[in-house]
Design an enzyme around this catalytic site. Sequence first.
Site, PDB file in Angstrom:
ATOM      1  N   HIS A  89       0.816  -1.217   0.000  1.00 54.35           N
ATOM      2  CA  HIS A  89       0.000   0.000   0.000  1.00 54.35           C
ATOM      3  C   HIS A  89       0.847   1.264   0.000  1.00 54.35           C
ATOM      4  O   HIS A  89       0.450   2.287  -0.542  1.00 54.35           O
ATOM      5  CB  HIS A  89      -0.975  -0.022   1.180  1.00 54.35           C
ATOM      6  N   ARG A 135     -15.447   1.476  -2.009  1.00 54.20           N
ATOM      7  CA  ARG A 135     -15.229   0.302  -1.152  1.00 54.20           C
ATOM      8  C   ARG A 135     -15.362   0.727   0.300  1.00 54.20           C
ATOM      9  O   ARG A 135     -14.818   1.758   0.694  1.00 54.20           O
ATOM     10  CB  ARG A 135     -13.835  -0.256  -1.423  1.00 54.20           C
ATOM     11  N   GLU A 187     -10.848 -11.241  -3.566  1.00 55.27           N
ATOM     12  CA  GLU A 187      -9.418 -11.113  -3.258  1.00 55.27           C
ATOM     13  C   GLU A 187      -8.953 -12.142  -2.235  1.00 55.27           C
ATOM     14  O   GLU A 187      -7.780 -12.193  -1.882  1.00 55.27           O
ATOM     15  CB  GLU A 187      -9.105  -9.692  -2.768  1.00 55.27           C
ATOM     16  N   ASN A 203      -4.101  -7.900  -5.980  1.00 54.73           N
ATOM     17  CA  ASN A 203      -2.997  -7.663  -5.037  1.00 54.73           C
ATOM     18  C   ASN A 203      -3.076  -8.660  -3.888  1.00 54.73           C
ATOM     19  O   ASN A 203      -2.083  -9.288  -3.518  1.00 54.73           O
ATOM     20  CB  ASN A 203      -3.069  -6.247  -4.468  1.00 54.73           C
ATOM     21  N   ASP A 204      -4.270  -8.779  -3.324  1.00 55.43           N
ATOM     22  CA  ASP A 204      -4.435  -9.724  -2.221  1.00 55.43           C
ATOM     23  C   ASP A 204      -4.654 -11.147  -2.713  1.00 55.43           C
ATOM     24  O   ASP A 204      -4.203 -12.095  -2.082  1.00 55.43           O
ATOM     25  CB  ASP A 204      -5.599  -9.297  -1.317  1.00 55.43           C
ATOM     26  N   CYS A 226      -9.456  -4.558 -10.054  1.00 62.73           N
ATOM     27  CA  CYS A 226      -8.870  -3.302  -9.588  1.00 62.73           C
ATOM     28  C   CYS A 226      -7.511  -3.494  -8.929  1.00 62.73           C
ATOM     29  O   CYS A 226      -6.999  -2.584  -8.290  1.00 62.73           O
ATOM     30  CB  CYS A 226      -9.840  -2.573  -8.654  1.00 62.73           C
TER      31      CYS A 226
HETATM   32  C1  PEP Z   1      -6.391  -5.742  -4.113  1.00 60.76           C
HETATM   33  O1  PEP Z   1      -6.206  -6.446  -3.119  1.00 60.76           O
HETATM   34  O2  PEP Z   1      -6.083  -6.085  -5.262  1.00 60.76           O
HETATM   35  C2  PEP Z   1      -6.988  -4.402  -3.966  1.00 60.76           C
HETATM   36  C3  PEP Z   1      -7.307  -3.677  -5.009  1.00 60.76           C
HETATM   37  O3  PEP Z   1      -7.152  -3.923  -2.703  1.00 60.76           O
HETATM   38  P1  PEP Z   1      -5.951  -3.330  -1.834  1.00 60.76           P
HETATM   39  O4  PEP Z   1      -4.768  -3.136  -2.741  1.00 60.76           O
HETATM   40  O5  PEP Z   1      -6.420  -2.061  -1.248  1.00 60.76           O
HETATM   41  O6  PEP Z   1      -5.721  -4.391  -0.808  1.00 60.76           O
HETATM   42 MG    MG Z   2      -7.047  -5.930  -1.214  1.00 60.41          MG
END
Ligand code: PEP
Ligand code: MG
Length: 589
Positions: A195, A339, A438, A461-462, A509
């Site tokens: 992040h 979100r 995710e 990402n997660d 996303c």
């Molecule tokens: C993800 O996990 O891909 C996501 C978009 O959420 P974040 O990056 O805020 O965990």
């Molecule tokens: Mg995430």
Amino acid sequence: MADTEMRILEGMGVSGGIAIGRAVCLETRGPEVFRLHIPETQVDNEVSRLREGVEHARGELKRLRHRAEEDLGNDLAAIFDAHILLLSDAKFLGRVEERIRNHQVNAEWAVHKTAEELDNRFAHMDDPYIRERSEDLTDVSRHLLRSLQGIAHHDLELPSDIVIVADDLTPSDAIRLGRERVIGFAIETGGRTSHTTIIARSLNIPAVAGLVGVMGQLSDEAPVIVDGETGRLILHPTREVLRQYMRKKAELERRGRDLLATRELAAETRDGVRVALMANIDLPEEVEEVPIFGAAGIGLYRSEFLYIEKSPQMPTEEEHVEIYRRMVEAAAPNPAIIRTYDLGGRKLAREMMATQEENPVLGLRGIRLTLARPEVFRRQIRALYRAGLHGDLWVMLPMVSTVEEVRQFRAFADGVMAEMEREGVAFRRDVRLGVMIEVPAAAIIADILAREVDFFSIGTNDLIQYSLAVDRNNEHVASLYQPLHPAILRMLRFVIDSGRAAGIEVSLCGEMGADPRFALLLVGLGLRRISMSPRQIPEVKTWLREASAADLAELAGRCMEHSTAAEVQRHMDSFFECSLPSRVSASGA
Ligand code: PEP
Ligand code: MG
């Protein structure tokens, strides 16, 4: 080797661009404080800034004491008395003032160093009473630092070329520092999807992560270049290298400006398949970038950063409504997907958590945390449904792993809406509700979840982190963080197909969608909505417009047949070299 000889350190380029500046080293193991030189003419102002900070911190502590007294009784609340007393201690404050004057440093640095010095002295004493005072001192200086951070420097010309070199950096540090004229980040830890690096990109600040051992290799004020493109940090560049980098920086800026011309062009393939390229927004000011980069709406607003920025205060319901209104208006006529708070993990929730978690990324995070703290969540839900009146707002839940969580949310939201009805507060009921995909469990039950919600947004990402058991923030396992792993491709395909079969919208996303090659593979897998940092949209659009959707579908099918991420990568490389040679050469790969 002379200390000022040029050195090049290799890390990961996690936020593009070039920054040429001077290092300010930041150790985050203690409180996050950095040192600034204060010109002699500004020293008195800095001392009054300190006094303002003390007043403010004292007021805060008194308020906390009052609250604690109501909740916990007078005995426990008395702990705050010791803190309030320390904040009136002329000796302690005298030392801090002296340091500001003698060393010509900012108030934060003077508080931090004075507390550190006293703490070292206390640590060598056996007396438990004195050791307890040392803990009080740590708490008090933390309060004071927090207050000072909210007080701007009086007319102080901060250096405008600060490159923060840090052992580690939380997302909230990055936001705060990014607004203090910082032009680059060089960090020992981190990964491409952490992040902190996402925030660096939001702030458009070049960053290099994974620079193991960088802290020991330079001192404050050292001239440095952050090359966010190649992942290099150059210490003490020679004149020639400096000149090369100035040229490279100008060239990158020119390319960025040229790409803006794509804003008016449709995001569609050569054979006419449209793809909605949407914007990921982390900070409210980024909504201005939605039209600049030609985004087709907002695919993800990470609302938790609003909470993090305000912490320890909570944003009010009106503040929420106002920001959501800005989002839907900027996104119109397309939707704005907001979100709900994804707090927890590394995105602080300290004051919401009763205890420190041993493994917060697997802990009380996202929807789990908000459902467990209805008093915090209630305010956000009210604001979301109220802001729904201003445009096409969709509500999205993070970190969902079970169907029960969705049902629990619906029941909770129904209760909140009934309450607003009783109060005569205007809101919109038929707001679309979706979930992030995710957590691997959610991906695997995508066909079941699709019956419960109006849309999915895949958070790679997660999803990658949890599926491959690779911490997205850990530079030691960064090479194992593989978006093209066959397990990930299978999940993506299954989620996209499940959404389509159920007739619901599916978008993505995660950061994967911001890489043009990956984005095109995702189009091949059937995705028609991808959300990314708005700055990436022109580049992805340029690639998309030169590709054929039919070819991409075939590419995706072929990629699904491979056994390893490396095989998929090789297949993709030869596909792009063949079918989009101009893009490949323009990107320098
Ligand atoms: C993800 O996990 O891909 C996501 C978009 O959420 P974040 O990056 O805020 O965990
Ligand atoms: Mg995430």
